[in-house]
Motif scaffolding. Structure first.
Motif, PDB file in Angstrom:
ATOM      1  N   GLU A 140      37.448  41.711  38.347  1.00  0.00           N
ATOM      2  CA  GLU A 140      37.442  41.105  39.414  1.00  0.00           C
ATOM      3  C   GLU A 140      36.323  40.570  40.312  1.00  0.00           C
TER       4      GLU A 140
ATOM      5  N   GLU B 120      37.985  47.256  35.351  1.00  0.00           N
ATOM      6  CA  GLU B 120      38.773  46.316  36.040  1.00  0.00           C
ATOM      7  C   GLU B 120      38.349  45.741  37.234  1.00  0.00           C
ATOM      8  N   GLU B 121      37.411  46.526  37.954  1.00  0.00           N
ATOM      9  CA  GLU B 121      36.700  45.957  39.141  1.00  0.00           C
ATOM     10  C   GLU B 121      35.765  44.998  38.798  1.00  0.00           C
TER      11      GLU B 121
ATOM     12  N   GLU C  82      35.432  37.164  38.398  1.00  0.00           N
ATOM     13  CA  GLU C  82      36.318  36.169  38.875  1.00  0.00           C
ATOM     14  C   GLU C  82      35.953  35.630  40.155  1.00  0.00           C
ATOM     15  N   ARG C  83      35.813  36.489  41.121  1.00  0.00           N
ATOM     16  CA  ARG C  83      35.128  36.124  42.552  1.00  0.00           C
ATOM     17  C   ARG C  83      33.883  35.512  42.758  1.00  0.00           C
TER      18      ARG C  83
END
Length: 403
Positions: A314, A310-311, A317-318
């Protein structure tokens, strides 16, 4: 031992398999295991010349894990002795031989990485030098008498080299026989391998029959294509997803595969339920973007756990979607006092696997320094004068170069 129902085992074991030779014997062996409450002996020969494992290797290892989960015994045979011969499977020329020390060292690395997929406490690991190293010359002659030159030349790689007049070492003919002898030594019920191993696996059946053993069932699995969608996954081609790569790198690399491979990766490289595959096949065709993100999350979760996966999502996406530079960029200090070629720097820093791979990335516009794209592969950088600076490779890999 409480084995799952035989038909349940077969349903899952057939997933992603190229061939089961012969399938009726697989069912017979599973039934016999159930009736006698005795686990089957499942064999995999480990190639100690390639200790760095990637998702291509994981296709076979994940099938082994299924057998483990069903209660059967897994035997990893490290080819420390056969590694000194060199397997010619899929090769157009003779393969360099390794020393016994090299094969042993690589075998340990293989086991450590394979344990990311297999339950290590339920693996029996053996080295085939334990028996092959004890054979006398008379034993080798008798072993060689189990096959013929005509039979060996049925193998595509040998046949192709013979027709072109390329050299074939006599010792190379011994490799399939030595691998087959491994099956005899452990009395294997089933042997797994890639499609390029079919000839060697079938030779195991031949030798087992010759000594009165029940011949092993041979299960071959597809060769997984790499990130380019064309060649098989390989570190030398820099089209691989390594099992020990970071969660962020793994997630991003999965997203970079061609849309045509999404379902194939779901089937061969993910832990998505077999019953969900028809739905995932439709999703891969109708909505490849969402399918890829689900695939990336699924594969990354397998090797790094749910939180890290999950990290990684993220992070992607970042840094990619919103184009933010990450805060935790690792640093690298080159061991040079003056100028160094950009290609050499990228390879030394571990950003690329070779100077050739680095050159391709630069020519494709995939490398930038401090936000400026670099297009000249001949570029040299004076580290004492230029550092610190930030190198970006691809869409998501950053490295601070310091002095």
């Amino acid at each position: 031992m409480n084995f799952p129902p035989v038909e349940h085992q077969i349903l899952h074991l057939k997933r992603g398999v190229e061939e089961i030779i012969p399938e009726n014997e697989l069912r017979t062996k599973l039934l016999h295991a159930e009736e006698t409450n005795t686990p089957l002996t499942i064999k995999l020969g480990c190639d100690p010349s390639r200790p760095d494992l990637h998702l291509g290797h994981a296709v076979v290892l994940r099938k082994l894990r299924q057998f483990q989960d069903f209660g059967h015994e897994i035997v990893l045979i490290v080819g420390d002795f056969t590694g000194m011969i060199g397997d010619a499977s899929g090769r157009s020329k003779m393969r360099p031989a390794l020393t016994l020390e090299e094969t042993r060292r690589n075998g340990e690395t293989y086991f450590q990485q394979a344990s990311r997929i297999l339950a290590p406490q339920r693996i029996r690991i053996v080295y085939n030098s334990e028996w092959l190293g004890q054979l006398s010359f008379q034993d080798v002659v008798l072993l060689a008498g189990k096959s013929t030159v005509a039979r060996m030349l049925e193998r595509d790689d040998f046949a192709g080299r013979y027709q072109k007049g390329d050299p074939i070492g006599i010792h190379e003919f011994l490799y399939p026989l030595a691998q087959a002898q491994d099956s005899v030594e452990i009395n294997a019920d089933i042997e797994l391998g890639g499609t390029d191993q079919k000839f060697n696996l079938l030779m195991g059946r031949t030798l087992q029959k010759s000594v009165g053993q029940s011949p092993q069932v041979c299960i071959t699995l597809p060769i997984l294509e790499g990130l380019d969608g064309k060649e098989k996954m390989s570190k030398s081609l820099d089209n691989y997803i390594g099992l020990t790569e970071s969660a962020e790198t793994m997630y991003g690399k999965v997203l970079s595969i061609p849309d045509s491979l999404i379902y194939r990766y779901f089937e061969l490289a993910s832990d998505e339920a077999t019953t969900d595959l028809p739905m995932l096949q439709r999703l891969s065709s109708e909505n490849p973007r969402d399918a890829k993100h689900r695939l990336a999350l699924s594969i990354t979760r397998l090797y790094h756990g749910a939180n890290k996966a999950e990290e990684a999502r993220e992070y992607f996406e970042r840094t990619v979607i919103h184009k933010q530079v990450p805060d935790d960029i690792p640093s690298y200090k080159p061991e040079v006092d003056g100028a160094i070629g950009l290609l050499t720097l990228l390879t030394m820093a571990g950003l690329t696997s070779s100077n050739g791979a680095a050159r391709r990335l630069v020519e494709q516009g995939g490398v930038s320094i401090n936000g400026d794209k670099v297009l000249d592969p001949r570029m040299e950088i004076n580290i004492p004068e230029s550092a610190p600076f930030t190198v970006k490779v691809g869409k998501r890999r950053y490295l601070n170069i310091i002095k």
